[in-house]
Design an enzyme around this catalytic site. Sequence first.
Site, PDB file in Angstrom:
ATOM      1  N   ALA A  24     -20.670 124.541  96.328  1.00  0.00           N
ATOM      2  CA  ALA A  24     -20.264 125.055  95.022  1.00  0.00           C
ATOM      3  C   ALA A  24     -18.957 124.410  94.592  1.00  0.00           C
ATOM      4  CB  ALA A  24     -20.080 126.561  95.101  1.00  0.00           C
ATOM      5  N   ASP A  84     -20.074 116.446  77.484  1.00  0.00           N
ATOM      6  CA  ASP A  84     -21.372 116.276  78.121  1.00  0.00           C
ATOM      7  C   ASP A  84     -21.917 114.925  77.737  1.00  0.00           C
ATOM      8  OD1 ASP A  84     -21.621 118.634  79.573  1.00  0.00           O
ATOM      9  OD2 ASP A  84     -22.136 119.747  77.741  1.00  0.00           O
TER      10      ASP A  84
END
Lengths: 532, 532
Positions: free
Chosen positions: A212, A272
């Site tokens: 993570a 993005d």
Amino acid sequence: MNDVNGYVKSGGRLKARRAGIDTYQQPVVYMRRDCAVCRAEGFEAQAQVELVANGHQVPALLNRVDAEWLAHDEAALSEAAWGLLGLADGDEVLVRHATPLESLRFVRAKVYGRKLDYPSMRALIDDISRGRVSDLHLAAFVTACAGGRLDAQEVVALTRAMVDVGERLSWPMSPVMDKHCVGGLPGNRTTLIVVPIVTACGVVMPKTSSRAITSPAGTADTMETLAPVALDIATMRRVVEREGGCIAWGGSARLSPADDMLIRVERPLDLDSEAQLVASVLSKKAAVGSERVLIDLPVGPTAKVRSSAAAQSLAASLIEVGSAIGLQVQVLETDGRQPVGRGIGPALEALDVMAVLHRHTEAPQDLRERSLLLAGTLLEMAGRAGPGHGLALATRTLDSGLALAKFIALCEAQGGLREPPRAAHSAVVAAPATGRVGAIDNRRLARAAKLAGAPRDPAAGAVIHVRLGDAVAAGEPLFTLHAEAPGELAYALAYVNAQEAAIVVIDPPDSGADSAADNAPAAAAETGTYLP
Amino acid sequence: MNDVNGYVKSGGRLKARRAGIDTYQQPVVYMRRDCAVCRAEGFEAQAQVELVANGHQVPALLNRVDAEWLAHDEAALSEAAWGLLGLADGDEVLVRHATPLESLRFVRAKVYGRKLDYPSMRALIDDISRGRVSDLHLAAFVTACAGGRLDAQEVVALTRAMVDVGERLSWPMSPVMDKHCVGGLPGNRTTLIVVPIVTACGVVMPKTSSRAITSPAGTADTMETLAPVALDIATMRRVVEREGGCIAWGGSARLSPADDMLIRVERPLDLDSEAQLVASVLSKKAAVGSERVLIDLPVGPTAKVRSSAAAQSLAASLIEVGSAIGLQVQVLETDGRQPVGRGIGPALEALDVMAVLHRHTEAPQDLRERSLLLAGTLLEMAGRAGPGHGLALATRTLDSGLALAKFIALCEAQGGLREPPRAAHSAVVAAPATGRVGAIDNRRLARAAKLAGAPRDPAAGAVIHVRLGDAVAAGEPLFTLHAEAPGELAYALAYVNAQEAAIVVIDPPDSGADSAADNAPAAAAETGTYLP
């Protein structure tokens, strides 16, 4: 003047000291404003300097200090600088003006709209991978590449450069299969089910996964509650030779090392960039020696990819660039509107996985179905099943218990199957009203799971008891928080109660509990976000 | 758990402590990794957080600390954060997750190639000016604007926004004249001669200047050795009303406050964006209430502007954008191949200025001539002299002593004329061989002057005794270093001796000592750079 004489005597060297300051991957050096070196070199605050010690050269940001915790003959180093130089307390470190990086002219070239070829990309990515490029320059590069400013050839050059500056694994078998999920949903732990199904059918799949970064659990964290994952390359090879696959943590090898550096600036910038995403995903896959890759692309309003049009453009680029660097890529667009399975957090997700592998009746069906779809597609891509027959083969392999047996064998080969830990404390969050589940906020649930201790405490996290559209009565459990310590449980609960609802119950029961979740609700019974 | 209970009790507040760490303008907060707030909020290293105290909100970068110098209930703040919050030791500071800045979507819009209108620029520049935008986002914005990606309308919108978010002075007189030098050469202190000439002719010129950022002296530093410059707005108005002008430090008013923020990322990125340069220069001029501005544009191989083509493009943009925001701009392309005058360093430059004003025969003629050219042009722009007659009027005003008298009056009005300090120590750097001066490296000379103590010690610096093309005999002085302390002098000398020559002597005498400096020399007698 003693300072200056001191400087002349020391030749610009200072005693290295570990500052204990975590600046993530940006190396920082702290020096007294009035120390001999600072004065003599004329360093300004935030100057780019070069640290030299133990045969390493590391660029660092200078922070000047006026405080007693640092001595005049000391240079304190951030954790990143300390690690890159491999220092021990009291070692000497030389601080000097940074030699300008040759490759920064490629950043400028890109800023000014010029096209970068492979050698340029390679030189720049090499410096980035070695931590020589400052965050500001990384931000400039990422910005200059965003908004479609890299053409297909440049994305290929970038991807290839990212592979080439790191290590690259190769395997004696073929085809080597892989899968990847873009912008993972909480609980989307299909890997732990897909790998045993595919390898049980005799197809090779040496899978590496990450821990993570911002989420309550990475695939490697979840797998680690069941078996060791920090395998060195030699161990990984042995496991793959014996079992045809593995589920390992990819962080111990230097695979596409520039990727993490780029991600550290892309995240806060919230850019993005399709080009960077494609290069990031495919460079990692090529570096681990994969040949055929299935990409799981969840689409939903709170997922990374929010529209089917964006998914199609991304899929086309993944397939084109993959082909150019020798990867056969296939993309599956999947439902990204809510978490997968029930658990959020390493051990709780592992329990979902084991329930599916064990074919328990209460196993989460969405996790089972997604895993079978992905495994079936991979079996077809590998030529193990004919077109349209993969799903059936995957289902038989799971339902016969072969996948479970293979998973146990994989775990044994990696060091031994173990029982996921269970948290000592839990608390139920109940529906405040009767109605149906109108929205599930992935981010708030993930946050609550992290506040409860995940992934630091692998047993901590949340278990969701409802799905979008489910009917619930007031007081019925929506989700349960798990924590190792009562204080953390209290804090996670306080967060849940103070914030907008993570799971929103809408509509009085007379409006029809069986109406689809994506029919626009007339009004929200609770304040909060809900599906459009 | 005590941590978490502590957090719940404190409500996320910590004791503020001055870290004494200079991170330039980037606010940073240092918190123990295991402190209650870090754990409870789940902050990561380099997280963007928000600091709240004394009614101020400041975005900051989090650095997590594992070290004993910081207590668990403390938050240490960098100088920038400390100053922005106006804290005293022991004050409480609240640390929380940063609320996403609305205006960052305009950064993203620009990254994706969209055009920004005035309201978008205004919102973004407002946040930038308040220190709310991180360095990474500033880098992205600057990058997205570079390479000609702002059209003329956007440069106008940016410039206007930069003016509008700060204070703006206005004057009851007209026309209000101003001058500016783009990318100053060492010693180019024409302002101290131009302002008295122009104002002695009855033209209004309330001049604000900056202190040195990276150079050995800014105009304000040089002026300060002769008279006070840190005037508040009221004092500045009184001086201008009485004398028609002033030479003040511009830093005390909040004029175009976003400019410094943008410059802090443009410098390390080395992005010479024409758009940002135009907005930076013109926004400052408009903010101080100027109406007609003369821009001095030195062109040379080591100057900011290196070709006449670049100068012409920049000049056109300065004139066009100036006109759109109500400024009449004129541009003078000047020789940027070597320093102006002899002194480098505040007091040494002031002595050059005084020699010119006093019409001493040994006064540097290049400084005199540049100043007269600029003053003459300003007199024509102001309508005080007819076309072609400005230079003669400027020369008469200087040679009659009127300019000197006006300069003394200006100094008296600003608080009193004073004698520039003289350094206690000096050392001569001599020609290593007979020949002629083939190159003067502005940057190395500036560096040596800074190492000798300039501008911190206003008397420190260097005096250059030769000009490009001058014939010199071996052992003749090239330049003299001045310092307040013998140690600093020794260090500056050590730098000069260790590095490539700052002033390069080339050509044996038989090749003709009077040949022009820009004829390519056959070979350099000393290693080092020389003019092409």
